[in-house]
Write a protein that holds these residues in place. Sequence first.
Motif, short mmCIF file in Angstrom:
data_model
loop_
_atom_site.label_atom_id
_atom_site.label_comp_id
_atom_site.label_asym_id
_atom_site.label_seq_id
_atom_site.Cartn_x
_atom_site.Cartn_y
_atom_site.Cartn_z
N ALA A 41 -13.43 -0.93 2.03
CA ALA A 41 -13.74 -0.34 3.33
C ALA A 41 -12.52 0.31 3.98
CB ALA A 41 -14.33 -1.41 4.27
N TRP A 42 -11.31 -0.04 3.55
CA TRP A 42 -10.09 0.56 4.08
C TRP A 42 -9.75 1.89 3.39
CZ3 TRP A 42 -7.59 -0.56 8.40
CH2 TRP A 42 -7.60 -1.86 8.92
N LEU A 43 -10.32 2.15 2.23
CA LEU A 43 -9.93 3.33 1.46
C LEU A 43 -10.24 4.61 2.23
CD1 LEU A 43 -11.12 2.34 -2.13
CD2 LEU A 43 -8.86 2.05 -1.09
N GLY A 44 -9.34 5.57 2.16
CA GLY A 44 -9.52 6.84 2.85
C GLY A 44 -9.19 6.80 4.32
N THR A 45 -8.58 5.70 4.80
CA THR A 45 -8.30 5.56 6.24
C THR A 45 -6.80 5.56 6.51
OG1 THR A 45 -8.31 3.13 6.19
CG2 THR A 45 -10.42 4.24 6.57
N ASN A 46 -6.06 6.41 5.83
CA ASN A 46 -4.62 6.52 6.04
C ASN A 46 -3.90 5.22 5.70
OD1 ASN A 46 -2.26 7.90 6.71
ND2 ASN A 46 -2.32 7.21 8.85
N VAL A 47 -4.22 4.66 4.53
CA VAL A 47 -3.49 3.51 4.01
C VAL A 47 -2.77 3.93 2.74
CG1 VAL A 47 -5.06 1.78 4.98
CG2 VAL A 47 -5.47 2.65 2.67
N HIS A 48 -1.63 3.31 2.49
CA HIS A 48 -0.90 3.53 1.25
C HIS A 48 -1.32 2.43 0.29
CE1 HIS A 48 2.32 4.97 -1.34
NE2 HIS A 48 2.75 3.72 -1.48
N LEU A 49 -2.11 2.79 -0.73
CA LEU A 49 -2.68 1.81 -1.65
C LEU A 49 -1.69 1.47 -2.75
CD1 LEU A 49 -5.27 0.23 -2.48
CD2 LEU A 49 -5.82 2.18 -3.95
N LEU A 50 -1.52 0.16 -2.96
CA LEU A 50 -0.69 -0.34 -4.04
C LEU A 50 -1.53 -1.25 -4.94
CD1 LEU A 50 2.56 -1.49 -2.17
CD2 LEU A 50 2.18 0.69 -3.33
#
Length: 262
Positions: A164-173
């Motif tokens: 649900a956080w994807l695409g919301t200006n998060v840097h995914l690691l």
Amino acid sequence: MALIMLKPDTLDTENRRFEQAPLGAPVFLNSLPKSGSHLLRNIVRMFVPVSQQYRRQFVQHRNLTDHLAAFDPRLPLLSWGHLPFSDAAAAATRGARRVLLVRDPYSWVTARARFFVSNEVQGKDYELLKSGNISVIELLNLMIFGIQGHAPGLLEMYTHHVVAWLGTNVHLLRFEELKSHVRDIESATADEYFSALFAACAIDRPSNWRERLTIGANPAQSGTARENLSNEGFDFPDDLPATQRALIDFAAPGLRAILGYE
């Protein structure tokens, strides 16, 4: 409620050996529980003044309103937690640099099971799991489908804490990539990887960044690292059995693909 007994680290002392530049914006290290949270946290801690590290609590949904100060842009702090996506979470962290750490579901179920039955986790809710009346394979299935009235299953955990956080200006690691680049820190790909991480946190990378990062990534500094958990009586497989992999694909079809594991 679990009582978690972990050996304290010495990173504050290690941190003060280096000149630290003030943090210019709030940074929130968010993660799925049991995805390498302490590894990421301890790495970034080596680049932020101790006075700018928010220590009161791991920020979670149940305590979010008590810890909004962690995200106040007027007093930039580094904070960390396991915060599922919600309207309140999005609003609270909107001014922070957000990093999101995830782990391959195929290894996550084993890591979660190993943690639940470790001696470092105490509480009545865990006594049956540790009783010896539940096999390792049954433990893995409980991690996949959940424990009624006690712990959510894999799909619910990944849906709210990650997808649900994807695409919301998060840097995914991805935990596996983070760990790999720590081990091969002299490589050009590691240089590029950590440059992107520091940029996401708005941290100017110092010339001695490899030394600091190596200190923070030392497993001895993490009480939840696999080698620091005691699991007497449980022999977990190094690789998830084929049946349990199929069960994950059944329980959460498309999950590994959307996270970049396929």
